[in-house]
Scaffold this active site. Structure first.
Site, PDB file in Angstrom:
ATOM      1  N   SER A   7       0.744  -1.258  -0.007  1.00 27.99           N
ATOM      2  CA  SER A   7      -0.033  -0.033   0.018  1.00 27.99           C
ATOM      3  C   SER A   7       0.850   1.093   0.032  1.00 27.99           C
ATOM      4  O   SER A   7       1.839   1.350   0.822  1.00 27.99           O
ATOM      5  CB  SER A   7      -0.904   0.060   1.135  1.00 27.99           C
ATOM      6  OG  SER A   7      -1.614   1.300   1.313  1.00 27.99           O
ATOM      7  N   HIS A  31      -0.859  -1.178  -4.279  1.00 33.83           N
ATOM      8  CA  HIS A  31      -2.106  -0.920  -3.798  1.00 33.83           C
ATOM      9  C   HIS A  31      -2.633   0.476  -3.234  1.00 33.83           C
ATOM     10  O   HIS A  31      -1.931   1.249  -2.548  1.00 33.83           O
ATOM     11  CB  HIS A  31      -1.944  -2.108  -2.593  1.00 33.83           C
ATOM     12  CG  HIS A  31      -3.589  -2.177  -1.833  1.00 33.83           C
ATOM     13  ND1 HIS A  31      -4.544  -2.794  -2.634  1.00 33.83           N
ATOM     14  CD2 HIS A  31      -3.932  -1.746  -0.795  1.00 33.83           C
ATOM     15  CE1 HIS A  31      -5.605  -2.904  -1.867  1.00 33.83           C
ATOM     16  NE2 HIS A  31      -5.330  -2.222  -0.583  1.00 33.83           N
ATOM     17  N   ASP A  33      -5.205   2.517  -0.994  1.00 38.49           N
ATOM     18  CA  ASP A  33      -5.982   2.617  -0.116  1.00 38.49           C
ATOM     19  C   ASP A  33      -6.634   3.735   0.036  1.00 38.49           C
ATOM     20  O   ASP A  33      -6.058   5.004   0.123  1.00 38.49           O
ATOM     21  CB  ASP A  33      -5.558   2.358   1.192  1.00 38.49           C
ATOM     22  CG  ASP A  33      -5.200   0.763   1.397  1.00 38.49           C
ATOM     23  OD1 ASP A  33      -6.018  -0.121   1.254  1.00 38.49           O
ATOM     24  OD2 ASP A  33      -4.002   0.515   1.791  1.00 38.49           O
ATOM     25  N   MET A  35      -9.747   6.368   1.207  1.00 40.66           N
ATOM     26  CA  MET A  35     -10.752   6.399   2.357  1.00 40.66           C
ATOM     27  C   MET A  35     -11.246   7.560   2.370  1.00 40.66           C
ATOM     28  O   MET A  35     -10.495   8.728   2.119  1.00 40.66           O
ATOM     29  CB  MET A  35      -9.800   6.321   3.610  1.00 40.66           C
ATOM     30  CG  MET A  35      -9.172   4.911   3.779  1.00 40.66           C
ATOM     31  SD  MET A  35      -8.111   4.700   5.342  1.00 40.66           S
ATOM     32  CE  MET A  35      -6.707   4.949   4.887  1.00 40.66           C
ATOM     33  N   HIS A  64      -8.308   0.117  -3.571  1.00 39.98           N
ATOM     34  CA  HIS A  64      -9.085  -0.441  -2.684  1.00 39.98           C
ATOM     35  C   HIS A  64     -10.079   0.563  -1.969  1.00 39.98           C
ATOM     36  O   HIS A  64      -9.585   1.419  -1.287  1.00 39.98           O
ATOM     37  CB  HIS A  64      -8.423  -1.105  -1.413  1.00 39.98           C
ATOM     38  CG  HIS A  64      -9.221  -1.466  -0.256  1.00 39.98           C
ATOM     39  ND1 HIS A  64      -8.441  -1.694   0.885  1.00 39.98           N
ATOM     40  CD2 HIS A  64     -10.645  -1.531   0.115  1.00 39.98           C
ATOM     41  CE1 HIS A  64      -9.263  -2.017   1.729  1.00 39.98           C
ATOM     42  NE2 HIS A  64     -10.528  -1.927   1.103  1.00 39.98           N
ATOM     43  N   MET A  66     -12.432   2.541   0.161  1.00 38.90           N
ATOM     44  CA  MET A  66     -13.262   2.551   1.476  1.00 38.90           C
ATOM     45  C   MET A  66     -14.010   3.662   1.715  1.00 38.90           C
ATOM     46  O   MET A  66     -13.615   4.678   2.449  1.00 38.90           O
ATOM     47  CB  MET A  66     -12.284   2.494   2.684  1.00 38.90           C
ATOM     48  CG  MET A  66     -11.395   1.017   2.835  1.00 38.90           C
ATOM     49  SD  MET A  66      -9.969   1.097   3.585  1.00 38.90           S
ATOM     50  CE  MET A  66      -8.703   1.687   2.609  1.00 38.90           C
ATOM     51  N   MET A 139     -10.139  -8.266   4.778  1.00 37.56           N
ATOM     52  CA  MET A 139      -9.335  -7.325   5.626  1.00 37.56           C
ATOM     53  C   MET A 139      -9.084  -8.390   6.855  1.00 37.56           C
ATOM     54  O   MET A 139      -9.831  -8.842   7.531  1.00 37.56           O
ATOM     55  CB  MET A 139     -10.316  -6.126   6.210  1.00 37.56           C
ATOM     56  CG  MET A 139     -10.653  -5.279   4.891  1.00 37.56           C
ATOM     57  SD  MET A 139      -9.257  -4.467   4.386  1.00 37.56           S
ATOM     58  CE  MET A 139      -8.460  -3.697   5.704  1.00 37.56           C
ATOM     59  N   GLY A 144      -9.350   1.438   7.763  1.00 38.58           N
ATOM     60  CA  GLY A 144      -9.280   2.824   7.952  1.00 38.58           C
ATOM     61  C   GLY A 144      -8.102   3.125   8.645  1.00 38.58           C
ATOM     62  O   GLY A 144      -7.797   4.416   8.871  1.00 38.58           O
ATOM     63  N   ASP A 177      -5.505  -8.012   3.287  1.00 39.31           N
ATOM     64  CA  ASP A 177      -5.001  -6.708   3.474  1.00 39.31           C
ATOM     65  C   ASP A 177      -4.958  -6.107   5.126  1.00 39.31           C
ATOM     66  O   ASP A 177      -5.942  -6.241   5.734  1.00 39.31           O
ATOM     67  CB  ASP A 177      -6.151  -5.706   2.871  1.00 39.31           C
ATOM     68  CG  ASP A 177      -5.554  -4.192   2.906  1.00 39.31           C
ATOM     69  OD1 ASP A 177      -4.848  -3.806   3.559  1.00 39.31           O
ATOM     70  OD2 ASP A 177      -6.378  -3.425   1.991  1.00 39.31           O
ATOM     71  N   GLY A 178      -3.797  -6.020   5.554  1.00 37.18           N
ATOM     72  CA  GLY A 178      -3.725  -5.231   6.881  1.00 37.18           C
ATOM     73  C   GLY A 178      -3.076  -6.187   7.650  1.00 37.18           C
ATOM     74  O   GLY A 178      -3.332  -7.298   8.043  1.00 37.18           O
ATOM     75  N   GLY A 179      -1.724  -5.575   8.179  1.00 40.74           N
ATOM     76  CA  GLY A 179      -1.057  -6.512   9.230  1.00 40.74           C
ATOM     77  C   GLY A 179      -0.289  -7.651   8.781  1.00 40.74           C
ATOM     78  O   GLY A 179       0.483  -8.589   9.507  1.00 40.74           O
TER      79      GLY A 179
END
Length: 185
Positions: A7, A31, A33, A35, A64, A66, A139, A144, A177-179
């Site tokens: 990202s 990627h 993101d 938002m 992506h 959001m 996710m 967020g 996606d995430g962590g």
């Protein structure tokens, strides 16, 4: 096949061009993101950043969304050269819109269509779309905010989606996606 899609939220925005060049050489996708501060409790960046990235991206861009009413922006992301676009199932559900309609609208613009789900979205509700969507974005943190710890229950959610993909013979892929890092990739 595993692909890496870092990202740009992790980029140094004072040196974004340099960081995009690094991704061009070492990643599979870029990627994005996006938002809006309404669908999720944070704001990231808008079209000017996506347009700037598109001028130097030599690998595909994966956006992506959001955001509330993502369908308003499908065409614009297509014009900016985004090759894969995902929206949150929650956004469609909250508006009473059809997930299938969103998928078809994205595909009609020449992009791959993805459906994203947060960790608290029932995985069973997404299974009917593995034959329509090009990918399901699972996710592994709550959308967020960056820097969250990977939620271990993600493994079971991915297994359930993979099982449905196998059962139906779908070509749908799973994006997480995430962590995500070297310990859990």
């Amino acid at each position: 096949m595993r692909q890496i899609a870092p990202s740009i939220l992790s980029a140094d925005f004072l040196n974004l061009g340099r960081d995009i060049e690094t991704l061009n050489e070492s990643a599979d996708l870029i990627h994005l993101d996006v938002m809006d501060g309404c669908q999720v409790p944070n704001i990231s960046f808008g079209f000017s950043v996506v347009e700037a990235v598109s001028t130097i991206a030599r690998i595909p861009m994966d956006a992506h969304l959001m955001i509330v009413h993502p369908e308003k922006w499908f065409e614009r992301f297509s014009r900016l050269g985004v090759s894969a676009l995902s929206f949150h199932a929650e956004a469609a559900d909250n508006q009473g819109d059809s997930i299938s309609d969103f998928i078809q609208r994205i595909k009609s613009l020449g992009m791959k269509a993805g459906v994203a789900i947060n960790p608290d979205y029932p995985v069973e509700k997404i299974l009917p779309y593995v034959q329509e969507a090009d990918f399901i974005l699972v996710m592994s943190v709550f959308a967020g905010f960056g820097g969250q710890k990977f939620i271990e229950a993600t493994y079971d959610r991915v297994k359930a989606i993979k099982s449905e993909i196998d059962r139906t013979g779908s070509n749908c892929i799973i994006e997480v996606d995430g962590g995500v890092g070297t310990a859990n990739i």
